[in-house]
Design a protein around this motif. Structure first.
Motif, PDB file in Angstrom:
ATOM      1  N   TYR A  30      40.815 -13.473  44.911  1.00  0.00           N
ATOM      2  CA  TYR A  30      41.781 -14.267  44.244  1.00  0.00           C
ATOM      3  C   TYR A  30      42.317 -13.046  43.175  1.00  0.00           C
ATOM      4  O   TYR A  30      43.570 -12.857  42.921  1.00  0.00           O
ATOM      5  CB  TYR A  30      41.135 -15.562  43.624  1.00  0.00           C
ATOM      6  CG  TYR A  30      42.314 -16.206  42.705  1.00  0.00           C
ATOM      7  CD1 TYR A  30      43.358 -16.831  43.533  1.00  0.00           C
ATOM      8  CD2 TYR A  30      42.374 -16.070  41.431  1.00  0.00           C
ATOM      9  CE1 TYR A  30      44.310 -17.824  42.755  1.00  0.00           C
ATOM     10  CE2 TYR A  30      43.142 -16.896  40.655  1.00  0.00           C
ATOM     11  CZ  TYR A  30      44.271 -17.700  41.273  1.00  0.00           C
ATOM     12  OH  TYR A  30      45.230 -18.279  40.468  1.00  0.00           O
ATOM     13  N   ASP A  46      51.255 -10.529  43.094  1.00  0.00           N
ATOM     14  CA  ASP A  46      52.015 -11.249  42.409  1.00  0.00           C
ATOM     15  C   ASP A  46      52.683 -12.680  43.186  1.00  0.00           C
ATOM     16  O   ASP A  46      52.916 -13.582  42.552  1.00  0.00           O
ATOM     17  CB  ASP A  46      53.140 -10.686  41.355  1.00  0.00           C
ATOM     18  CG  ASP A  46      52.247  -9.744  40.644  1.00  0.00           C
ATOM     19  OD1 ASP A  46      51.118 -10.005  40.089  1.00  0.00           O
ATOM     20  OD2 ASP A  46      52.903  -8.688  40.044  1.00  0.00           O
ATOM     21  N   GLN A  47      53.020 -12.210  44.546  1.00  0.00           N
ATOM     22  CA  GLN A  47      53.810 -13.061  45.410  1.00  0.00           C
ATOM     23  C   GLN A  47      52.867 -14.211  45.779  1.00  0.00           C
ATOM     24  O   GLN A  47      53.166 -15.135  46.587  1.00  0.00           O
ATOM     25  CB  GLN A  47      54.336 -12.407  46.513  1.00  0.00           C
ATOM     26  CG  GLN A  47      55.528 -11.532  45.943  1.00  0.00           C
ATOM     27  CD  GLN A  47      55.034 -10.353  45.253  1.00  0.00           C
ATOM     28  OE1 GLN A  47      53.909  -9.749  45.675  1.00  0.00           O
ATOM     29  NE2 GLN A  47      56.006  -9.525  44.626  1.00  0.00           N
ATOM     30  N   GLN A  48      51.685 -14.032  45.820  1.00  0.00           N
ATOM     31  CA  GLN A  48      50.482 -15.231  46.220  1.00  0.00           C
ATOM     32  C   GLN A  48      50.302 -16.144  45.349  1.00  0.00           C
ATOM     33  O   GLN A  48      49.567 -15.823  44.400  1.00  0.00           O
ATOM     34  CB  GLN A  48      49.311 -14.314  46.911  1.00  0.00           C
ATOM     35  CG  GLN A  48      49.608 -13.383  48.109  1.00  0.00           C
ATOM     36  CD  GLN A  48      48.208 -12.939  48.780  1.00  0.00           C
ATOM     37  OE1 GLN A  48      47.806 -12.105  47.606  1.00  0.00           O
ATOM     38  NE2 GLN A  48      48.093 -13.219  49.937  1.00  0.00           N
ATOM     39  N   ASP A  49      50.415 -17.425  45.732  1.00  0.00           N
ATOM     40  CA  ASP A  49      49.699 -18.488  45.002  1.00  0.00           C
ATOM     41  C   ASP A  49      48.425 -18.758  45.303  1.00  0.00           C
ATOM     42  O   ASP A  49      47.995 -19.431  44.497  1.00  0.00           O
ATOM     43  CB  ASP A  49      50.676 -19.925  45.222  1.00  0.00           C
ATOM     44  CG  ASP A  49      52.099 -19.643  44.632  1.00  0.00           C
ATOM     45  OD1 ASP A  49      52.487 -18.766  43.734  1.00  0.00           O
ATOM     46  OD2 ASP A  49      53.124 -20.259  45.253  1.00  0.00           O
ATOM     47  N   ARG A  50      48.010 -18.588  46.584  1.00  0.00           N
ATOM     48  CA  ARG A  50      46.551 -18.627  46.824  1.00  0.00           C
ATOM     49  C   ARG A  50      46.354 -17.538  47.901  1.00  0.00           C
ATOM     50  O   ARG A  50      47.007 -17.078  48.293  1.00  0.00           O
ATOM     51  CB  ARG A  50      46.291 -20.239  47.506  1.00  0.00           C
ATOM     52  CG  ARG A  50      47.099 -20.423  48.759  1.00  0.00           C
ATOM     53  CD  ARG A  50      46.569 -21.846  49.438  1.00  0.00           C
ATOM     54  NE  ARG A  50      47.422 -21.923  50.572  1.00  0.00           N
ATOM     55  CZ  ARG A  50      47.043 -22.821  51.447  1.00  0.00           C
ATOM     56  NH1 ARG A  50      46.178 -23.882  51.097  1.00  0.00           N
ATOM     57  NH2 ARG A  50      47.327 -23.039  52.613  1.00  0.00           N
ATOM     58  N   GLY A  88      42.819 -23.064  44.994  1.00  0.00           N
ATOM     59  CA  GLY A  88      43.465 -23.944  44.515  1.00  0.00           C
ATOM     60  C   GLY A  88      43.170 -25.358  45.311  1.00  0.00           C
ATOM     61  O   GLY A  88      42.141 -25.359  46.345  1.00  0.00           O
ATOM     62  N   VAL A 148      43.859 -20.740  35.794  1.00  0.00           N
ATOM     63  CA  VAL A 148      45.385 -21.305  35.672  1.00  0.00           C
ATOM     64  C   VAL A 148      45.220 -22.319  34.663  1.00  0.00           C
ATOM     65  O   VAL A 148      44.395 -23.038  34.781  1.00  0.00           O
ATOM     66  CB  VAL A 148      46.016 -21.694  36.996  1.00  0.00           C
ATOM     67  CG1 VAL A 148      47.437 -22.160  36.602  1.00  0.00           C
ATOM     68  CG2 VAL A 148      45.951 -20.675  37.941  1.00  0.00           C
TER      69      VAL A 148
END
Length: 298
Positions: A40, A45-49, A110, A143
């Motif tokens: 993680y 930067d484009q990856q949320d998970r 997440g 987060v």
């Protein structure tokens, strides 16, 4: 890369449904958690998970997750792409090193269970068949507003003509298993996460670890002694189960009846070594004095 395009909205209601192969519990080792966190932290930067494969062993009533590795993937509003060839290559390499570990499921960061989760779950279910694939979700806590935690799920198809997108995620109890050698490092990470200071946490010296362990043992002995004395005075009703447990523990560590070992045996060994050392020291002193006496007489 294999593309998945959902054609129907996935059911992600967390409900318990009959499933004969659902594991009763999932145990995860710290090595697997650290792998997920490292993946993680290294995300773009484009990856949320991020997602990856879970490896471990199956028991009669559960799944033990021992390790994991990352899998390349990308998600958009229209589709999700997973590099299956990379996944299979990594598993073949891992299998050569540890042949006893098999694919038990997959992980994601997440807590969002969506249609893409169902599609990826369907792929891993084919990899783990006839056993269900275990899905681990890890809230990293990095987060703001997100509470750190680990959850485990398995899936069950729903509908008259089930599709990959139509499934119910069923929660499964999950626990973290720590070995003694791993506990100090894990405690260091927990203390660092709770600390409000910006300074970097430092490893605890061995003497402090030993001191803390001795204090914990002393505290537990005080509680046991207080309970036993309270029972002997008649202030507390004794529990036969606790009494048998204390007797078994005492017999194992000290030695009761014909059983001699544990603390008692170690104490006798220590006394014997101390006696022999004292005897050798006395003989050395006598020999030295005899040598001095012989030298002065000559």
């Amino acid at each position: 890369m294999v593309l998945f395009r959902p054609s129907f909205t996935c059911i992600t209601t967390l409900a318990v449904v009959p499933y004969s192969r659902i594991p009763q519990s999932v145990t995860i080792h710290p090595v697997a958690l650290f792998t997920i966190l490292d993946h993680y932290l290294r995300r773009t930067d484009q990856q949320d998970r991020v997602i990856g494969t879970l490896l471990g062993r199956r028991t009669d009533n559960g799944v033990e997750i021992r390790s994991a590795f990352a899998v390349l993937h990308s998600e958009t509003d229209e589709q999700v792409a997973v590099d299956m060839e990379y996944h299979r290559t990594m598993y073949e390499l891992h299998h050569k090193v540890n042949a006893k570990e098999v694919i038990v499921g997959w992980y994601s960061t997440g807590s969002n269970l969506n249609t893409y989760s169902a599609l990826i779950q369907n792929f891993y279910s084919l990899e783990t068949a006839p056993h269900p694939a275990v899905h681990i979700t890890l809230n990293t806590g990095l987060v703001e507003g997100e509470e750190a935690g680990v959850k485990a799920y398995v899936s069950s198809p729903v509908g008259v003509t089930p599709k990959a997108e139509n499934c119910v995620f069923v929660p499964v109890p999950v626990e973290l298993r720590l070995h003694d050698a791993e506990r100090s490092g894990f405690d260091l990470l927990v203390d660092a996460s709770k600390s409000s200071s910006s300074t970097t946490a430092q490893p605890v010296p061995d003497l402090e670890v030993l001191e803390t362990a001795i204090q914990n043992v002393s505290s537990m002995l005080d509680r046991v002694l207080a309970y036993v004395q309270s029972v002997l005075r008649g202030e507390t009703k004794g529990d036969p189960a606790i009494g048998r447990y204390l007797m078994d523990t005492l017999g194992t560590s000290v030695g009761v009846g014909e059983e001699v070992g544990g603390f008692s045996g170690s104490l006798q060994d220590t006394l014997m070594v101390s006696y022999l050392a004292s005897l050798v020291r006395s003989q050395a002193e006598v020999s030295a004095r005899l040598a001095l006496t012989t030298g002065s007489s000559s």
